[in-house]
Design a protein around this motif. Structure first.
Motif, PDB file in Angstrom:
ATOM      1  N   GLU A  19      41.942  41.142  31.553  1.00 16.15           N
ATOM      2  CA  GLU A  19      42.610  42.439  31.591  1.00 16.15           C
ATOM      3  C   GLU A  19      43.830  42.411  32.518  1.00 16.15           C
ATOM      4  O   GLU A  19      44.897  42.936  32.179  1.00 16.15           O
ATOM      5  N   ARG A  20      43.670  41.784  33.673  1.00 18.89           N
ATOM      6  CA  ARG A  20      44.795  41.706  34.608  1.00 18.89           C
ATOM      7  C   ARG A  20      45.920  40.837  34.052  1.00 18.89           C
ATOM      8  O   ARG A  20      47.098  41.083  34.332  1.00 18.89           O
ATOM      9  N   SER A  23      47.796  43.365  31.787  1.00 17.59           N
ATOM     10  CA  SER A  23      48.460  44.514  32.401  1.00 17.59           C
ATOM     11  C   SER A  23      49.315  44.176  33.616  1.00 17.59           C
ATOM     12  O   SER A  23      50.119  45.000  34.062  1.00 17.59           O
ATOM     13  N   ARG A  26      50.690  46.624  36.777  1.00 15.51           N
ATOM     14  CA  ARG A  26      50.853  48.020  36.393  1.00 15.51           C
ATOM     15  C   ARG A  26      49.574  48.822  36.525  1.00 15.51           C
ATOM     16  O   ARG A  26      49.596  50.050  36.618  1.00 15.51           O
ATOM     17  N   LEU A  27      48.430  48.136  36.491  1.00 16.62           N
ATOM     18  CA  LEU A  27      47.140  48.811  36.582  1.00 16.62           C
ATOM     19  C   LEU A  27      46.324  48.229  37.732  1.00 16.62           C
ATOM     20  O   LEU A  27      46.308  47.010  37.936  1.00 16.62           O
ATOM     21  N   ALA A 315      42.801  46.361  27.134  1.00 12.68           N
ATOM     22  CA  ALA A 315      43.897  46.498  28.095  1.00 12.68           C
ATOM     23  C   ALA A 315      45.185  46.915  27.397  1.00 12.68           C
ATOM     24  O   ALA A 315      45.961  47.722  27.922  1.00 12.68           O
ATOM     25  N   GLU A 316      45.426  46.383  26.211  1.00 11.85           N
ATOM     26  CA  GLU A 316      46.638  46.744  25.471  1.00 11.85           C
ATOM     27  C   GLU A 316      46.620  48.214  25.068  1.00 11.85           C
ATOM     28  O   GLU A 316      47.665  48.888  25.100  1.00 11.85           O
ATOM     29  N   LEU A 319      47.641  50.235  28.107  1.00  6.21           N
ATOM     30  CA  LEU A 319      49.078  50.154  28.382  1.00  6.21           C
ATOM     31  C   LEU A 319      49.885  50.971  27.382  1.00  6.21           C
ATOM     32  O   LEU A 319      50.828  51.673  27.755  1.00  6.21           O
TER      33      LEU A 319
END
Length: 340
Positions: A19-20, A23, A26-27, A315-316, A319
């Motif tokens: 996930e990182r 993103s 940004r998260l 995750a996408e 975003l």
């Protein structure tokens, strides 16, 4: 720009490297490994700006009431019955799922269960392990049969139902399906027969396979009456949601001999503790059930590739909505309509 806070309340994997990687900075992921919402501080619920939830925790109305700043909830998976969509709708919070992962894995798993049963793999293996000489025998195995020319009945014909139907057809089975939510003519594109009622499907199918979400309308869609409506000697496969099937009724149908076999990747309670009678009989290798039931631990979706897809797509989706305002795979429409 300050990163947005994303709560992951019931993470299977705490590293969130995938996930990182999607993103970046940004998260900011707030990662917990809990099943009880009360184990997470109220301030964390109130301050988070989005949630990534797996399937181990329920987001009830009481929990949703704490989401003062949450803009999006993403269910890391397909089923979303563990999130109160109506409560989220009332709070103006959209809920999305990830429907485009694991389809091939689940379809393969369903056919693997069917083949395991109709080719007697469990029985042959148990016999040989017990006695290499006496067990070296093909005959007198429950369920073993030819499936070419038999009828495969799919309840639901979405992505996974379609993938499984294609595989069943490749084994020369006749495929029929029931799905009242698809438009007229859908069957023409598939080239398979659509039946109007569930009873019609149950009465004609040698194998019944479920591919619908769990809701108030579908809970226990297969119970005592429906099992009795199936052809004698039928096989039931469930790789969808555990609450779709009354497992106590399946126990009785198997024990009576009306149902020949069943395969379950999902159960009404997971893990199934305390074990229902059917699972207890299976664990104890009771003779009447030998070779007639296969159970796996909600694993049909799993492969390394499928897991990567699921986490990447989650995750996408975050975003796309949080930074571009593009909502994908919404499962609680009307969330943006203000209550009067």
């Amino acid at each position: 720009m300050k990163p947005l806070k994303v709560l992951v309340p019931d993470a299977h994997l705490r590293d969130l490297d995938v996930e990182r990687g999607v993103s970046g900075d940004r998260l900011d992921y707030l990662v917990f490994d809990e099943t009880d919402p009360a184990a997470i501080p109220d301030e964390t619920w109130r301050s988070c700006e989005a949630i990534l939830i797996w399937h181990r925790m329920k987001l009830t109305r009481d929990v949703v009431a704490k989401l003062d700043n949450c803009r999006l909830i993403v269910r890391v998976g397909v089923g979303f019955d563990n999130v109160d969509g109506e409560a989220c709708r009332a709070r103006g919070i959209p809920v999305s799922n990830v429907p485009n992962y694991g389809t091939t894995e689940v379809a393969d798993h369903a056919l693997a269960m069917l083949l395991h049963l109709v080719r007697g793999l469990g029985s042959y293996e148990a016999r040989l392990k017990a006695d290499l000489v006496a067990g070296f025998l093909a005959e007198d195995v429950p369920v073993v049969r030819r499936i070419r020319g038999t009828t495969f009945g799919a309840i639901g014909m979405g992505r996974i139902g379609t993938a499984i139907a294609r595989r069943a057809a490749a084994f020369d089975m006749n495929v029929i399906y029931h799905d009242p939510y698809l438009p007229e003519g859908h069957e023409l594109g598939l080239g398979v027969e659509r039946v109007k009622t569930l009873d019609d499907l149950l009465g004609r199918s040698d194998v019944v396979s479920l591919h619908v979400p769990l809701s108030d309308k579908t809970r226990n869609i297969i119970g005592k009456r429906e099992l009795a409506s199936m052809k004698p000697g039928g096989i039931l496969i469930n790789v969808a949601r555990g609450g779709l099937v009354d497992v106590d009724a399946v126990h009785d149908a198997l024990k009576s001999g009306h149902l020949a076999a069943a395969g379950f990747d999902v159960l009404p309670k997971e893990p199934p503790v305390p074990a229902p009678a059917l699972i207890e009989a299976w664990r104890n290798d009771e003779a009447w059930l030998a070779g007639r039931l296969v159970v796996t631990p909600h694993a049909a979706f799993y492969s390394q590739a499928g897991y990567l897809d699921m986490r990447t797509f989650s995750a996408e989706i975050l975003l796309d909505f949080l930074f571009e305002g593009r909502l994908r795979n919404n499962v609680n429409p009307g969330w943006d309509v203000k209550a009067s």
